[in-house]
Design a protein around this motif. Structure first.
Motif, PDB file in Angstrom:
ATOM      1  N   VAL A   5      35.887   5.823  29.403  1.00 24.07           N
ATOM      2  CA  VAL A   5      34.807   5.361  29.583  1.00 24.07           C
ATOM      3  C   VAL A   5      35.406   4.989  30.956  1.00 24.07           C
ATOM      4  N   ALA A   6      36.099   4.322  31.775  1.00 27.00           N
ATOM      5  CA  ALA A   6      37.158   4.098  33.381  1.00 27.00           C
ATOM      6  C   ALA A   6      36.602   5.771  34.063  1.00 27.00           C
ATOM      7  N   ARG A   7      36.663   6.543  32.938  1.00 22.80           N
ATOM      8  CA  ARG A   7      37.054   7.989  34.084  1.00 22.80           C
ATOM      9  C   ARG A   7      35.519   8.277  34.155  1.00 22.80           C
ATOM     10  N   ALA A   8      34.770   7.898  33.588  1.00 18.60           N
ATOM     11  CA  ALA A   8      32.819   8.625  33.628  1.00 18.60           C
ATOM     12  C   ALA A   8      32.741   8.433  34.997  1.00 18.60           C
ATOM     13  N   VAL A   9      32.130   9.565  35.478  1.00 14.63           N
ATOM     14  CA  VAL A   9      31.520   9.227  36.712  1.00 14.63           C
ATOM     15  C   VAL A   9      29.973   9.467  36.696  1.00 14.63           C
ATOM     16  N   ASN A  10      29.586   9.406  35.728  1.00 12.42           N
ATOM     17  CA  ASN A  10      28.098   8.586  35.780  1.00 12.42           C
ATOM     18  C   ASN A  10      27.785   8.856  34.171  1.00 12.42           C
ATOM     19  N   VAL A  11      25.979   8.253  34.556  1.00  6.06           N
ATOM     20  CA  VAL A  11      25.428   7.806  32.873  1.00  6.06           C
ATOM     21  C   VAL A  11      25.703   8.787  31.737  1.00  6.06           C
ATOM     22  N   ASP A  12      24.837   9.247  32.194  1.00  5.12           N
ATOM     23  CA  ASP A  12      25.517  11.264  31.435  1.00  5.12           C
ATOM     24  C   ASP A  12      26.961  10.917  30.414  1.00  5.12           C
ATOM     25  N   GLU A  13      27.563  11.607  31.560  1.00  7.55           N
ATOM     26  CA  GLU A  13      29.193  11.751  30.882  1.00  7.55           C
ATOM     27  C   GLU A  13      29.453   9.852  29.593  1.00  7.55           C
ATOM     28  N   VAL A  14      28.963   8.900  30.321  1.00 11.48           N
ATOM     29  CA  VAL A  14      28.755   7.689  29.305  1.00 11.48           C
ATOM     30  C   VAL A  14      28.357   8.283  27.972  1.00 11.48           C
ATOM     31  N   ARG A  15      26.881   8.894  28.321  1.00 12.61           N
ATOM     32  CA  ARG A  15      26.260   9.122  27.032  1.00 12.61           C
ATOM     33  C   ARG A  15      26.879  10.046  26.119  1.00 12.61           C
ATOM     34  N   GLU A  16      27.476  11.710  26.884  1.00 10.04           N
ATOM     35  CA  GLU A  16      28.663  11.900  26.193  1.00 10.04           C
ATOM     36  C   GLU A  16      29.312  11.313  25.283  1.00 10.04           C
ATOM     37  N   LEU A  17      29.898  10.332  25.685  1.00  6.62           N
ATOM     38  CA  LEU A  17      31.557  10.103  25.145  1.00  6.62           C
ATOM     39  C   LEU A  17      30.424   9.014  23.687  1.00  6.62           C
ATOM     40  N   ALA A  18      29.582   8.455  24.307  1.00  5.73           N
ATOM     41  CA  ALA A  18      28.337   7.844  23.024  1.00  5.73           C
ATOM     42  C   ALA A  18      27.716   9.216  21.638  1.00  5.73           C
ATOM     43  N   ARG A  19      27.735  10.108  21.913  1.00  5.34           N
ATOM     44  CA  ARG A  19      27.952  10.814  21.540  1.00  5.34           C
ATOM     45  C   ARG A  19      28.443  11.499  20.084  1.00  5.34           C
ATOM     46  N   ARG A  20      30.483  11.548  20.685  1.00  7.51           N
ATOM     47  CA  ARG A  20      30.770  12.560  20.915  1.00  7.51           C
ATOM     48  C   ARG A  20      31.140  10.625  19.024  1.00  7.51           C
ATOM     49  N   ARG A  21      31.113   9.918  19.716  1.00  6.71           N
ATOM     50  CA  ARG A  21      31.672   8.924  18.941  1.00  6.71           C
ATOM     51  C   ARG A  21      31.242   8.264  17.497  1.00  6.71           C
ATOM     52  N   LEU A  22      29.006   8.520  17.945  1.00  7.23           N
ATOM     53  CA  LEU A  22      29.102   7.480  16.790  1.00  7.23           C
ATOM     54  C   LEU A  22      28.324   8.538  15.613  1.00  7.23           C
ATOM     55  N   PRO A  23      27.979   8.317  14.765  1.00  6.71           N
ATOM     56  CA  PRO A  23      27.443   8.775  13.616  1.00  6.71           C
ATOM     57  C   PRO A  23      26.034   9.665  13.458  1.00  6.71           C
ATOM     58  N   ARG A  24      25.789  10.751  14.030  1.00  2.21           N
ATOM     59  CA  ARG A  24      24.946  11.216  14.282  1.00  2.21           C
ATOM     60  C   ARG A  24      23.449  10.866  13.711  1.00  2.21           C
ATOM     61  N   PRO A  25      23.477  10.008  12.602  1.00  8.10           N
ATOM     62  CA  PRO A  25      22.216   9.215  12.332  1.00  8.10           C
ATOM     63  C   PRO A  25      22.095   8.324  13.183  1.00  8.10           C
ATOM     64  N   VAL A  26      23.802   7.235  14.427  1.00 10.32           N
ATOM     65  CA  VAL A  26      23.616   6.123  14.557  1.00 10.32           C
ATOM     66  C   VAL A  26      22.959   6.642  16.498  1.00 10.32           C
ATOM     67  N   PHE A  27      23.642   7.953  16.417  1.00 10.47           N
ATOM     68  CA  PHE A  27      22.987   8.074  17.901  1.00 10.47           C
ATOM     69  C   PHE A  27      21.481   8.648  17.983  1.00 10.47           C
ATOM     70  N   ASP A  28      20.849   9.032  16.844  1.00 10.50           N
ATOM     71  CA  ASP A  28      19.419   9.280  16.677  1.00 10.50           C
ATOM     72  C   ASP A  28      18.872   8.200  16.730  1.00 10.50           C
ATOM     73  N   LEU A  29      19.264   6.991  16.362  1.00  9.69           N
ATOM     74  CA  LEU A  29      18.316   6.252  16.365  1.00  9.69           C
ATOM     75  C   LEU A  29      18.985   5.682  17.556  1.00  9.69           C
ATOM     76  N   VAL A  30      19.579   5.203  18.827  1.00  5.00           N
ATOM     77  CA  VAL A  30      19.446   5.189  20.383  1.00  5.00           C
ATOM     78  C   VAL A  30      18.809   6.325  20.748  1.00  5.00           C
ATOM     79  N   GLU A  31      19.231   7.532  20.967  1.00  7.95           N
ATOM     80  CA  GLU A  31      18.120   8.182  21.547  1.00  7.95           C
ATOM     81  C   GLU A  31      17.266   8.612  21.563  1.00  7.95           C
ATOM     82  N   GLY A  32      16.732   8.446  19.966  1.00  5.80           N
ATOM     83  CA  GLY A  32      15.377   9.039  19.394  1.00  5.80           C
ATOM     84  C   GLY A  32      14.131   8.426  20.330  1.00  5.80           C
TER      85      GLY A  32
END
Ligand SMILES: Cc1cc2nc3c(=O)[nH]c(=O)nc-3n(C[C@H](O)[C@H](O)[C@H](O)COP(=O)(O)O)c2cc1C
Length: 377
Positions: A5-32
């Motif tokens: 997270v410290a190295r993420a340079v923009n919001v999109d990169e943080v989004r990608e970190l979240a996507r990798r960490r979360l199970p699909r249904p949980v990521f979808d809950l936020v993203e959808g």
């Protein structure tokens, strides 16, 4: 600090970190968003259609990106929108969000739907409270008194959820509203064992529901199941019983803006709920100028939906918004790194906004106006 997270340079990169960490249904809950997610994507696209004119010869060596929103000072014109999903993203949930907002000099609008009580969040920072109003007047009065007693400074009434939007990702993933995890959904989450272990540790013992489902929101189920359409009379009633600043969230139509102001609203939040309610509703940014002119200086107008860059914030202010709210960006941060993840996202946005101000020749937030916008054919 979580290094990724410290190295993420923009919001999109943080989004990608979240996507990798979360199970699909949980990521979808936020993203959808709702249905075909046209409005959800439209919120982002609307910003990208604008062009900003860089300026030379401006004295921007020292800048002030701070502002005041309905009497509250902020380090930058950014607030954290109410979101009911923090509990499924991180053990510390809304407390981590409130702590990060406070540490960043920004404001967190704590929501009715939450894994933590208003008292717990107010102990960190009694900023603003978002209300899903109930038609039950005695209960509403009790809630208003409780919120005032714990010291929240302003009340945000959300008016765009007379019924739930049709969020098909959640239906496909077998998450039901009020939010609960069916056994199938829990199985699907097992693809991310670290998340699952933390979620179970943080939620299971005290929160198993009588019907066997696991709800991270406990008694919030009741609140959610009693959602109902807020009327102009309800708003007037709330105004009569709430002393502090009152904002209405979820306005896109100028007539609704008028009704809200007539009933005593001091602030209007232009929002389509992050594209989660009516699909094909206009992008929040596209609706903004009409609402700014309808409000005609009688209420402060805030923009909510699709903000991912400092240049987005600048664009919203150039079109007349006093400040913006962000939802998903800080939830990505929470999922990727708890409080520090949220702080990283806020730091990125504040820094980008400050840089965008300098490049467009503004030394202070107060100076920002439409002169920096260039129409695009
Ligand atoms: C997971 C999630 C839960 C939300 N829950 C609420 C809520 O309880 N009350 C509310 O007024 N808005 C809620 N919203 C809408 C946000 O307050 C905000 O309008 C939206 O996220 C802004 O769009 P953005 O995510 O593009 O920034 C929620 C949004 C998300 C993504």
């Amino acid at each position: 600090m979580n290094m990724s997270v410290a190295r993420a340079v923009n919001v999109d990169e943080v989004r990608e970190l979240a996507r990798r960490r979360l199970p699909r249904p949980v990521f979808d809950l936020v993203e959808g968003g709702a249905e075909d997610e046209i409005t959800m994507r439209g919120n982002l696209d609307a910003f990208r259609r604008h062009r900003l004119l860089p300026r030379a010869f401006a004295d921007v060596a020292s800048r002030d990106s701070g502002t005041t929103v309905l009497g509250t000072k902020l380090r930058a014109p950014i607030l954290l929108a109410p979101t009911g999903a923090a509990r499924v993203l991180h053990r510390d949930a809304e407390l981590a969000v409130a702590r990060a907002a406070r540490a960043s000099g920004l404001g967190y609008v704590h929501g009715t739907v939450s894994g933590h009580t208003p008292e717990q969040v107010a102990a960190v920072d009694p900023f603003w409270f978002q209300l899903y109003a109930s038609g039950d007047r005695p209960r509403l009065l009790e809630t208003l008194k409780r919120i005032a007693d714990v010291g929240f400074r302003a009340l945000v009434v959300t008016v765009d959820v007379p019924v739930f939007g049709n969020r098909e990702r959640d239906r496909r993933n077998r998450l039901t509203i009020p939010l609960s995890f069916s056994p199938v959904a829990i199985l699907r989450c097992a693809t991310r064992p670290r998340w699952t272990a933390e979620f179970i540790r943080g939620n299971l013992p005290q929160r198993a529901q009588p019907d066997g489902r696991v709800s991270p929101f406990g008694t919030q189920r009741q609140i959610l199941s009693s959602l109902y359409p807020v009327t102009a009379d309800d708003l007037a009633f709330i105004r009569d019983h709430w002393q502090g600043p009152l904002l209405v969230k979820g306005i896109l139509h100028p007539a609704d803006c008028e009704t809200a102001i007539e009933r005593g609203a001091n602030g209007i939040i232009v929002s389509n709920h992050g594209g989660r309610q009516l699909d094909r509703a206009p992008a929040a940014l596209d609706a903004l100028p009409v609402i700014v002119s309808a409000a005609a200086g009688r209420a402060e107008v805030l923009l909510d939906g699709g903000v991912r860059r400092g240049t987005d914030i600048l664009t919203a202010l150039a079109l007349g918004a006093r400040a913006v709210l962000v939802g998903r960006p800080y939830l990505y941060g929470l999922a990727a790194g708890g409080q520090e993840g949220v702080e990283r996202v806020l730091e990125i946005l504040v820094t980008e906004f400050d840089r965008a101000m300098a490049l467009t020749g503004f030394a202070s937030t107060e100076q920002i106006d439409g002169t920096c916008l260039m129409p695009v054919q």
